[in-house]
Design a protein around this motif. Structure first.
Motif, mmCIF file in Angstrom:
data_model
loop_
_atom_site.group_PDB
_atom_site.id
_atom_site.type_symbol
_atom_site.label_atom_id
_atom_site.label_comp_id
_atom_site.label_asym_id
_atom_site.label_seq_id
_atom_site.Cartn_x
_atom_site.Cartn_y
_atom_site.Cartn_z
ATOM 1 N N ASN A 32 0.830 -1.208 0.000
ATOM 2 C CA ASN A 32 0.000 0.000 0.000
ATOM 3 C C ASN A 32 0.861 1.254 0.000
ATOM 4 O O ASN A 32 0.517 2.267 -0.625
ATOM 5 C CB ASN A 32 -0.925 0.013 1.220
ATOM 6 N N ALA A 33 1.986 1.222 0.719
ATOM 7 C CA ALA A 33 2.887 2.371 0.730
ATOM 8 C C ALA A 33 3.477 2.592 -0.649
ATOM 9 O O ALA A 33 3.563 3.734 -1.128
ATOM 10 C CB ALA A 33 3.987 2.165 1.767
ATOM 11 N N LEU A 34 3.904 1.512 -1.315
ATOM 12 C CA LEU A 34 4.455 1.642 -2.666
ATOM 13 C C LEU A 34 3.412 2.186 -3.637
ATOM 14 O O LEU A 34 3.720 2.999 -4.515
ATOM 15 C CB LEU A 34 4.969 0.271 -3.144
ATOM 16 N N SER A 35 2.152 1.741 -3.456
ATOM 17 C CA SER A 35 1.074 2.233 -4.326
ATOM 18 C C SER A 35 0.841 3.728 -4.127
ATOM 19 O O SER A 35 0.667 4.470 -5.091
ATOM 20 C CB SER A 35 -0.209 1.440 -4.040
ATOM 21 N N THR A 36 0.851 4.163 -2.848
ATOM 22 C CA THR A 36 0.671 5.599 -2.566
ATOM 23 C C THR A 36 1.827 6.405 -3.130
ATOM 24 O O THR A 36 1.621 7.471 -3.734
ATOM 25 C CB THR A 36 0.561 5.823 -1.045
ATOM 26 N N LEU A 37 3.044 5.927 -2.953
ATOM 27 C CA LEU A 37 4.208 6.631 -3.492
ATOM 28 C C LEU A 37 4.164 6.670 -5.013
ATOM 29 O O LEU A 37 4.553 7.682 -5.632
ATOM 30 C CB LEU A 37 5.492 5.951 -3.011
ATOM 31 N N HIS A 38 3.678 5.596 -5.612
ATOM 32 C CA HIS A 38 3.568 5.565 -7.067
ATOM 33 C C HIS A 38 2.592 6.637 -7.560
ATOM 34 O O HIS A 38 2.848 7.317 -8.566
ATOM 35 C CB HIS A 38 3.122 4.176 -7.526
ATOM 36 N N ARG A 39 1.440 6.802 -6.858
ATOM 37 C CA ARG A 39 0.480 7.838 -7.253
ATOM 38 C C ARG A 39 1.076 9.228 -7.095
ATOM 39 O O ARG A 39 0.666 10.165 -7.769
ATOM 40 C CB ARG A 39 -0.803 7.711 -6.420
ATOM 41 N N ALA A 40 2.039 9.349 -6.168
ATOM 42 C CA ALA A 40 2.710 10.637 -5.984
ATOM 43 C C ALA A 40 3.866 10.829 -6.965
ATOM 44 O O ALA A 40 4.610 11.804 -6.867
ATOM 45 C CB ALA A 40 3.221 10.758 -4.545
ATOM 46 N N GLY A 41 4.031 9.862 -7.888
ATOM 47 C CA GLY A 41 5.060 10.003 -8.909
ATOM 48 C C GLY A 41 6.398 9.400 -8.547
ATOM 49 O O GLY A 41 7.399 9.664 -9.218
ATOM 50 N N ILE A 42 6.432 8.587 -7.493
ATOM 51 C CA ILE A 42 7.687 7.970 -7.054
ATOM 52 C C ILE A 42 7.636 6.489 -7.410
ATOM 53 O O ILE A 42 6.797 5.744 -6.905
ATOM 54 C CB ILE A 42 7.886 8.141 -5.527
ATOM 55 N N VAL A 43 8.527 6.060 -8.290
ATOM 56 C CA VAL A 43 8.538 4.671 -8.746
ATOM 57 C C VAL A 43 9.925 4.077 -8.481
ATOM 58 O O VAL A 43 10.888 4.790 -8.214
ATOM 59 C CB VAL A 43 8.193 4.579 -10.244
ATOM 60 N N GLY A 44 9.990 2.782 -8.572
ATOM 61 C CA GLY A 44 11.269 2.114 -8.388
ATOM 62 C C GLY A 44 11.489 1.687 -6.952
ATOM 63 O O GLY A 44 10.628 1.834 -6.081
ATOM 64 N N ASN A 45 12.662 1.169 -6.698
ATOM 65 C CA ASN A 45 13.012 0.655 -5.383
ATOM 66 C C ASN A 45 13.262 1.809 -4.418
ATOM 67 O O ASN A 45 14.003 2.748 -4.708
ATOM 68 C CB ASN A 45 14.271 -0.214 -5.487
ATOM 69 N N VAL A 46 12.614 1.779 -3.259
ATOM 70 C CA VAL A 46 12.769 2.852 -2.274
ATOM 71 C C VAL A 46 13.595 2.400 -1.081
ATOM 72 O O VAL A 46 13.920 3.219 -0.213
ATOM 73 C CB VAL A 46 11.395 3.368 -1.795
#
Length: 327
Positions: A32-46
């Motif tokens: 869910n955190a990765l999905s939220t970050l993706h919607r904010a334009g952040i992709v890839g390994n965090v």
């Protein structure tokens, strides 16, 4: 311990979860955190990166670890609003890192902005209605100056005053954030207007407003404003007629008393003028002003009117009582 967190900030099933170390580097990110970050334009390994490295400048993680308590904040990126709740992980009074809950609140903030925009639009509408009513009043005054009939001029003047009472309500609504209006504020404005228009050193009359009926729905206040305007005008005309002998040091007094309880709003207008006759019967009065008062207060608002001679002193009093309607 000892830090209060608003119920809106309590974790939910859909919240994303980040686990960070003492250096605020991300050690784990839930789907869910990765999905939220993706919607904010952040992709890839965090993993192994800080939020600042991801383009989210937000120092709440370090603040939470320093304060040993939860801290919330909001960030906006890529048209996405994210609420962050940072909670420190403490072992023997030593910060070992923390967890960060991510919640996508984009729709909530969008609704907030729409509500603000709608509120501003409604206030602008009230402002324009007030301006239009003032324009109508000006046109009527121009027309009145062209008339030769005294009766017609009087009718125009009375119409202008009634329109002005309605315009005052819209003027108040234009500066409010809700659809409710302070009846006391409208009463004070009407009292000042009547005092400025119809009193003079040769005819001194003082107007006072006492009490408070709180905030009242605008449709009710509009009708009560017109009723009050008629009552004040009738008081000036009949309680203090032009041929009333002026007593040295005596000043006419008109009081507006406002109150409310759980069921009713009460508005009383009383004066220290000549007073109505002892056998006065308001139901037999056919004047336009009384007809307007009766139509608005009783027929439209479902209230009651009592007009009588005062028993405590000289003068008359009119009590208007209307029920508080359920929304």
């Amino acid at each position: 311990v000892g830090h209060d967190v608003d119920m809106d900030e309590v974790p939910r099933v859909g919240d994303g979860l980040l686990v960070v170390d003492r250096e605020a580097r991300i050690q784990y990110a839930s789907p869910n955190a990765l999905s939220t970050l993706h919607r904010a334009g952040i992709v890839g390994n965090v993993a192994g990166r800080r939020l600042a490295d991801l383009g989210i400048e937000q120092p709440i993680i370090r603040q939470a670890m320093k304060s040993f308590g939860p801290i919330t904040a909001e960030v906006e990126r890529n048209d996405t609003a994210v609420q962050l709740l940072a909670v420190p992980l403490i072992d023997r009074e030593i910060s070992r890192g923390g967890v960060v809950l991510l919640r996508d609140i984009t729709e909530l903030r969008l609704r907030d902005r729409l509500l603000v925009s709608k509120d501003a639009t409604i206030r602008e509408i009230h402002h324009r209605v007030k301006n239009n009513l003032q324009t109508i009043s000006s046109l009527l005054r121009v027309q009145g100056r062209r008339l030769e009939s005294v009766e017609a001029k009087l009718a125009i003047d009375e119409s202008v005053r009634r329109i002005r009472a309605i315009a005052l309500v819209h003027e108040t609504l234009a500066s409010e954030s809700s659809d409710d209006v302070s009846l006391a504020e409208v009463a004070n404005m009407l009292a000042r207007t009547v005092q400025d228009s119809f009193t003079s050193p040769e005819r001194p009359i003082r107007f006072e407003v006492h009490g408070d009926a709180g905030l009242v729905p605008s449709d009710v206040v509009t009708r009560l404003a017109v009723v009050l305007n008629e009552l004040l005008q009738n008081t000036v005309d009949h309680a203090f007629p032009d041929d009333l002998p002026l007593v040295e040091g005596r000043v006419g007094l008109v009081e507006i008393l406002l109150s409310r309880d759980t069921e009713h709003i009460r508005m009383m207008v009383r004066d220290n003028g000549v007073g109505v006759p002892d056998d006065f019967d308001s139901s037999s009065q056919g004047g336009l002003g009384v007809s307007i008062i009766r139509a608005l207060a009783t027929s439209e608002l479902g209230g009651e009117i009592v007009m009588r001679r005062r028993t405590d002193s000289a003068g008359s009093e009119v009590l208007v009582e209307v029920p508080l309607l359920d929304d």
